[in-house]
Motif scaffolding. Structure first.
Motif, short mmCIF file in Angstrom:
data_model
loop_
_atom_site.label_atom_id
_atom_site.label_comp_id
_atom_site.label_asym_id
_atom_site.label_seq_id
_atom_site.Cartn_x
_atom_site.Cartn_y
_atom_site.Cartn_z
N ASP A 21 0.90 -1.18 0.00
CA ASP A 21 0.02 -0.01 -0.13
C ASP A 21 0.66 1.06 0.09
N GLY A 22 0.42 2.39 -0.35
CA GLY A 22 1.12 3.54 -0.25
C GLY A 22 1.32 4.14 -1.47
N SER A 23 0.77 3.70 -2.70
CA SER A 23 0.95 4.53 -3.97
C SER A 23 -0.42 4.47 -4.18
N ASP A 24 -0.75 5.15 -5.59
CA ASP A 24 -1.94 5.58 -6.00
C ASP A 24 -2.62 4.14 -6.57
N PHE A 25 -1.90 3.08 -7.01
CA PHE A 25 -2.49 1.76 -7.22
C PHE A 25 -1.88 0.64 -5.88
N LEU A 26 -3.19 -0.15 -5.85
CA LEU A 26 -3.07 -1.21 -4.93
C LEU A 26 -2.18 -2.24 -5.49
N THR A 27 -1.14 -2.62 -4.96
CA THR A 27 -0.04 -3.41 -5.70
C THR A 27 -0.08 -4.96 -4.98
N ILE A 28 0.12 -5.75 -5.66
CA ILE A 28 -0.15 -7.18 -5.07
C ILE A 28 1.12 -8.11 -5.62
N ASN A 29 1.95 -8.48 -5.02
CA ASN A 29 3.14 -9.28 -5.09
C ASN A 29 2.80 -10.78 -5.11
N THR A 57 4.99 -4.52 -18.28
CA THR A 57 6.22 -4.05 -18.67
C THR A 57 6.96 -4.75 -17.73
N CYS A 58 8.29 -4.74 -17.89
CA CYS A 58 9.29 -5.19 -16.86
C CYS A 58 10.11 -4.28 -16.55
N VAL A 59 11.03 -4.65 -15.26
CA VAL A 59 11.70 -3.77 -14.87
C VAL A 59 13.05 -4.44 -14.28
N LYS A 62 18.88 -5.28 -11.80
CA LYS A 62 20.27 -5.72 -11.73
C LYS A 62 20.36 -7.29 -10.94
N THR A 63 19.54 -7.45 -10.09
CA THR A 63 19.62 -8.56 -9.24
C THR A 63 18.49 -9.77 -9.69
N HIS A 64 17.41 -9.14 -10.21
CA HIS A 64 16.32 -9.75 -10.86
C HIS A 64 15.49 -8.94 -11.58
N LEU A 65 14.31 -9.71 -12.26
CA LEU A 65 13.53 -8.75 -13.09
C LEU A 65 12.17 -8.81 -12.31
N THR A 66 11.49 -8.03 -12.62
CA THR A 66 10.16 -7.97 -12.04
C THR A 66 9.02 -7.46 -13.26
N MET A 67 8.10 -8.58 -13.47
CA MET A 67 7.23 -8.22 -14.30
C MET A 67 5.88 -7.43 -13.73
N VAL A 68 5.30 -6.45 -14.34
CA VAL A 68 4.29 -5.59 -13.71
C VAL A 68 3.03 -5.65 -14.62
N TYR A 69 2.01 -5.85 -14.09
CA TYR A 69 0.93 -5.98 -14.78
C TYR A 69 -0.19 -4.75 -14.23
N HIS A 70 -0.75 -3.85 -15.13
CA HIS A 70 -1.89 -3.14 -14.58
C HIS A 70 -2.98 -3.44 -15.02
N LEU A 71 -4.00 -3.93 -14.06
CA LEU A 71 -5.33 -4.37 -14.60
C LEU A 71 -6.42 -3.30 -14.10
N ARG A 72 -7.47 -3.10 -14.81
CA ARG A 72 -8.51 -2.29 -14.52
C ARG A 72 -9.85 -3.29 -14.78
N VAL A 81 -2.35 -3.20 -9.54
CA VAL A 81 -1.06 -3.56 -10.11
C VAL A 81 -0.47 -4.99 -9.65
N VAL A 82 -0.18 -5.88 -10.62
CA VAL A 82 0.44 -7.25 -9.89
C VAL A 82 1.76 -7.44 -10.54
N LYS A 83 2.74 -7.76 -9.42
CA LYS A 83 3.91 -7.81 -9.86
C LYS A 83 4.44 -9.18 -9.37
#
Length: 152
Positions: A21-29, A57-59, A62-72, A81-83
């Motif tokens: 929590d703490g951003s504009d989007f609720l983020t789920i890892n 998208t992807c981020v 350097k140690t790992h990659l994170t896939m990021v999905y924005h859903l509506r 947002v799902v990561k």
């Protein structure tokens, strides 16, 4: 559904989901191995109905990659947002192109730019880069182009 309601509903779909929590989007890892089943639930659950994948998208960390999905949900008017964290040496995750058609081209772009393999993708090939760029992964932070002297 409000973010507070989503926070209580999401764990019923996937107990191992970690909510930020703490951003504009609720983020789920989520774990990459849980992503496909979780994505299907987000799309099909009547209280969720996330029927629109508007960004993928992807981020590179350097140690790992994170896939990021924005859903509506265009029905319920909520967004998340799902990561999913991926191994940088062998990044792979199941495709969601059969759940959200917009993912098909986004996944192809992430494949060519970051080298993420989308398992069971119907047409995983270069989308933007010219022939000969297969496997070069120009968006990774350690990419070097000796011809154009690009170093990130």
């Amino acid at each position: 559904m409000t973010n507070e309601e989503l926070k209580t509903s999401i764990p019923t779909l996937l107990a191992s989901a970690v909510i930020e929590d703490g951003s504009d989007f609720l983020t789920i890892n989520v774990d990459a191995t849980d992503w496909l089943a979780f994505a299907q639930q987000l799309r099909n659950d009547p209280s969720m109905q996330f029927n629109f994948l508007f960004c993928l998208t992807c981020v590179d960390w350097k140690t790992h990659l994170t896939m990021v999905y924005h859903l509506r949900s265009t029905i319920h008017r909520h967004e998340i947002v799902v990561k999913a964290k991926l191994d940088r040496t062998n990044p792979e995750i199941e495709t969601v192109s059969h759940i959200w058609r917009t993912a098909e081209f986004h996944e192809r772009e992430v494949y060519e730019m970051f080298g993420v393999k989308f398992l069971n993708h119907p047409d995983l090939r270069l989308l933007i880069l010219p022939d000969g760029w297969e496997g070069k992964k120009p968006m990774l932070k350690d990419f070097e182009d000796p011809i154009n002297m690009i170093r990130l």
